[in-house]
Design an enzyme around this catalytic site. Structure first.
Site, PDB file in Angstrom:
ATOM      1  N   CYS A 104      16.903   0.580 -11.012  1.00  0.00           N
ATOM      2  CA  CYS A 104      15.733   1.304 -10.516  1.00  0.00           C
ATOM      3  C   CYS A 104      14.574   0.345 -10.248  1.00  0.00           C
ATOM      4  O   CYS A 104      13.765   0.571  -9.348  1.00  0.00           O
ATOM      5  CB  CYS A 104      15.329   2.404 -11.482  1.00  0.00           C
ATOM      6  SG  CYS A 104      14.951   1.852 -13.145  1.00  0.00           S
ATOM      7  N   CYS A 144      16.664   0.645 -21.057  1.00  0.00           N
ATOM      8  CA  CYS A 144      16.235   1.998 -20.711  1.00  0.00           C
ATOM      9  C   CYS A 144      17.043   3.039 -21.480  1.00  0.00           C
ATOM     10  O   CYS A 144      16.482   3.994 -22.028  1.00  0.00           O
ATOM     11  CB  CYS A 144      16.380   2.211 -19.207  1.00  0.00           C
ATOM     12  SG  CYS A 144      15.656   3.756 -18.624  1.00  0.00           S
TER      13      CYS A 144
END
Length: 390
Positions: A225, A116
């Site tokens: 997440c 990410c």
């Protein structure tokens, strides 16, 4: 400016040009947590023209991202700054969700946070700044530091050819997040401000409380997440990968049982094997081609060498010969001494490096990052793709 930070100074001061801060706009990545919230507040107190930016990453209502968006929006309202929202769901799905899935299918244990940071968060922030043109810098709440190269900070490292900007560990070693930032480019570092780089976590909470930030008492997230969104990594895997039965074998060749997919296992795993043996057994390796989980005694988990691919040399130019480093092969592990040796391919190009540890290391895990340091300086890092059998 807070007195407690006057002595510590906001990070990246050496990279800031002489233009008044009040004339420079900075975009702060806001997740809705205390770290990014305090970063924004400190920059405002330091005289910057601040705006917030939150990336919308996950699809679906009720996700961690939707909660973060609400908290970030509220914070910006409290601070009196603009809040920008960037829809990054498509790129996150492609660069993180898909690649994490492919990693597990290949018998690796992926590192979604690094994926990410590399392909989504910092790229999206940088592109936003470049496109908008009005912003000069970007900031996040990471516990790490950036310094512009000077004679002083590289005087003890004559064997390296340093780039313009250095990435360093955060001052709080217990919270240092530089490991996850090994993929950052010089272009990002040249614009990156890390206000928390010199702070300890307890100082962050105290300052957030003193400033009355709505996120000051918000619990610290301990999960990825993906985990927060799906409930567990196991649920993420079940949602994206079909089960496929295979064998569990001892490294001596004896078949001990079956499994429903190598994606459910990681190197060094002991629990959940569902097999009987006189002494504890651990996952030693995963064979994607044969769909076999190999197990062994704990002593057999220790290896001397690993092959590292897709290396990003953050602070130095790629070395042409072997170098001594301190290598960190998982986030919470201590760095260990080793030697990096260039590995040339059939075209005589160096695409990979062999990492030879001074002492054998347990549970070297393909898919995880190997990050190389020299004292506080992060030299570079890459992905572990294989390990030796010795």
């Amino acid at each position: 400016m807070l007195k407690t930070l006057k002595d510590k100074k906001l990070e990246n001061c050496s990279s800031i040009n002489n233009k008044s801060k009040k004339q420079q706009k900075i975009i702060v990545g806001l997740s809705g947590g205390v770290d990014s919230s305090l970063s924004a507040a400190l920059l405002i107190e330091d005289g910057w023209k601040v705006e917030g930016l939150t990336l919308w990453l996950m699809k679906g209502e009720g996700s961690c991202c939707s909660e973060g968006l609400v908290d970030a929006a509220g914070l910006c309202e409290d601070l009196g700054i603009n809040h920008n929202i960037l829809d990054s769901r498509v790129i996150f799905e492609r660069e993180v969700v898909k690649k994490t899935t492919e990693g597990y299918e290949s018998g690796f244990t992926p590192l979604p946070c690094s994926m990410c940071n590399k392909n989504v968060k910092f790229e999206e922030m940088l592109n936003f700044v470049i496109k908008q043109k009005e912003f000069t810098y970007i900031a996040t709440g990471h516990y790490a530091r950036v310094q512009k190269v000077s004679c002083e900070n590289i005087k003890n490292y004559e064997n390296f050819q340093f780039k313009d900007f250095l990435l360093l560990r955060g001052a709080d070693r217990n919270k240092d997040q530089s490991y996850f930032l090994y993929s950052l480019s010089q272009e990002v570092l040249s614009r990156l401000i890390l206000p928390l780089g010199n702070l300890k976590k307890e100082e962050t909470r105290k300052e957030a409380l003193r400033l009355g930030l709505r996120t000051a008492k918000k619990p610290e997230s301990q999960d990825l997440c993906l985990v927060e969104h799906y409930g567990s990594m196991q649920k993420f895997i079940d949602n994206h990968i079909e089960p496929k039965e295979g064998e569990i074998k001892h490294i001596n060749g004896e078949i001990l049982g079956t499994h429903n997919g190598i994606q459910h296992f990681t190197i060094g795993q002991r629990k959940g094997l569902g097999i009987a043996w006189p002494e504890p057994l651990y996952v030693e390796s995963l064979d994607k081609q044969k769909n076999i989980v190999y197990v062994a005694n704990k002593k057999d988990l220790f290896k001397r060498e690993a092959i590292i691919k897709e290396i990003n040399w953050v602070s130095i130019e790629a070395p042409l010969k072997e170098i001594e480093v301190e290598a960190q092969i998982r986030y919470r592990s201590e760095p260990v001494k080793g030697i990096l040796v260039p590995v040339k391919n059939e075209d005589n190009l160096t695409k990979k490096f062999k990492l030879i540890f001074e002492d054998n290391q347990s549970s070297i895990t393909p898919g995880q990052a190997a990050v190389f340091y020299k004292d506080e300086i992060l030299l570079g890092g890459g992905l572990i793709c294989e390990f030796s059998k010795i």
